[in-house]
Design a protein around this motif. Structure first.
Motif, mmCIF file in Angstrom:
data_model
loop_
_atom_site.group_PDB
_atom_site.id
_atom_site.type_symbol
_atom_site.label_atom_id
_atom_site.label_comp_id
_atom_site.label_asym_id
_atom_site.label_seq_id
_atom_site.Cartn_x
_atom_site.Cartn_y
_atom_site.Cartn_z
ATOM 1 N N PHE A 166 -6.463 -4.035 2.715
ATOM 2 C CA PHE A 166 -5.513 -4.987 2.146
ATOM 3 C C PHE A 166 -5.999 -5.314 0.747
ATOM 4 C CE2 PHE A 166 -8.631 -7.332 4.553
ATOM 5 C CZ PHE A 166 -9.017 -8.350 3.700
ATOM 6 N N GLY A 167 -5.113 -5.201 -0.226
ATOM 7 C CA GLY A 167 -5.497 -5.432 -1.613
ATOM 8 C C GLY A 167 -6.689 -4.585 -1.989
ATOM 9 N N ASP A 222 1.988 -1.925 7.029
ATOM 10 C CA ASP A 222 3.088 -2.881 6.946
ATOM 11 C C ASP A 222 2.921 -3.645 5.648
ATOM 12 O OD1 ASP A 222 5.209 -4.561 7.344
ATOM 13 O OD2 ASP A 222 4.444 -5.488 9.170
ATOM 14 N N GLY A 223 3.595 -3.181 4.616
ATOM 15 C CA GLY A 223 3.510 -3.829 3.310
ATOM 16 C C GLY A 223 2.114 -3.758 2.730
ATOM 17 N N PRO A 224 1.447 -4.912 2.593
ATOM 18 C CA PRO A 224 0.134 -4.933 1.928
ATOM 19 C C PRO A 224 -1.069 -4.687 2.844
ATOM 20 C CG PRO A 224 0.868 -7.162 2.327
ATOM 21 C CD PRO A 224 1.975 -6.250 2.801
ATOM 22 N N ILE A 225 -0.838 -4.313 4.108
ATOM 23 C CA ILE A 225 -1.961 -4.077 5.019
ATOM 24 C C ILE A 225 -1.782 -2.729 5.710
ATOM 25 C CG2 ILE A 225 -0.892 -5.322 6.929
ATOM 26 C CD1 ILE A 225 -3.765 -6.261 7.686
ATOM 27 N N ILE A 274 0.852 -1.194 0.000
ATOM 28 C CA ILE A 274 0.000 0.000 0.000
ATOM 29 C C ILE A 274 0.881 1.235 0.000
ATOM 30 C CG2 ILE A 274 -1.667 1.298 1.391
ATOM 31 C CD1 ILE A 274 -2.816 -1.419 2.240
ATOM 32 N N ASP A 275 0.456 2.268 -0.727
ATOM 33 C CA ASP A 275 1.177 3.531 -0.781
ATOM 34 C C ASP A 275 1.110 4.199 0.590
ATOM 35 O OD1 ASP A 275 2.419 5.890 -1.534
ATOM 36 O OD2 ASP A 275 0.584 6.736 -2.402
ATOM 37 N N PRO A 276 2.248 4.437 1.224
ATOM 38 C CA PRO A 276 2.227 4.988 2.580
ATOM 39 C C PRO A 276 1.750 6.437 2.665
ATOM 40 C CG PRO A 276 4.469 4.817 1.784
ATOM 41 C CD PRO A 276 3.596 4.151 0.764
ATOM 42 N N ALA A 277 1.833 7.194 1.597
ATOM 43 C CA ALA A 277 1.499 8.622 1.658
ATOM 44 C C ALA A 277 0.083 8.861 2.171
ATOM 45 C CB ALA A 277 1.691 9.260 0.285
ATOM 46 N N THR A 278 -0.899 8.165 1.636
ATOM 47 C CA THR A 278 -2.288 8.401 2.050
ATOM 48 C C THR A 278 -2.550 7.865 3.457
ATOM 49 O OG1 THR A 278 -2.967 6.351 0.964
ATOM 50 C CG2 THR A 278 -3.175 8.369 -0.303
#
Length: 137
Positions: A83-84, A67-70, A54-58
């Motif tokens: 997630f996804g 943490d990665g995809p969640i 996931i893009d951390p900016a938002t």
């Protein structure tokens, strides 16, 4: 006889090596948030690469963690877990999965745990299962 043992041993170690190399890596990630005296914890255990990071900016701009995809972040009076392509809103008295109410819970619940294992999503409120369903990747 010695040659037969050598051939057997080489074949056996080759099978063990090939089998060991074909195992799929698993991503195990977890995030949590305290919101109004309620702890919300989300954990995923899925094949590596099943969901993109996931893009951390938002998420960070909203005061959340990832943490990665969640990711999890406050969303009004609720917590939003992503997630996804999926989003789960943990509201005061209900759980909303991908825009549809999926479960109810008491406002007094102090701990909500979401667990995604491969495609099976389980949600517990103070230890009692309130939702068990499968989700698409």
């Amino acid at each position: 006889m010695r040659e037969l043992r050598t051939i057997f041993w080489l074949g056996f170690t080759g099978v063990v090596f090939i089998t060991g190399c074909s195992r799929q890596e698993t991503a195990h990630k977890s995030v949590s948030l305290m919101l109004g005296g309620r702890e919300i914890k989300a954990t995923i255990e899925v094949p590596a690469g099943a969901y993109p990071d996931i893009d951390p900016a938002t998420i960070l701009a909203k005061g959340g963690t990832m943490d990665g995809p969640i990711a999890i972040c406050p969303d009004g009076g609720a917590a939003s877990v992503r997630f996804g392509p999926h989003q789960i809103r943990v509201e005061e008295e209900r759980l909303v999965l991908d825009g549809e109410e999926s479960a109810k819970m008491a406002a007094a619940v102090r701990r909500v745990e979401l667990w995604l294992s491969d495609t099976k999503l389980t949600v517990r409120a103070d230890g009692a299962t309130i939702l068990a369903t499968n989700v698409q990747r």
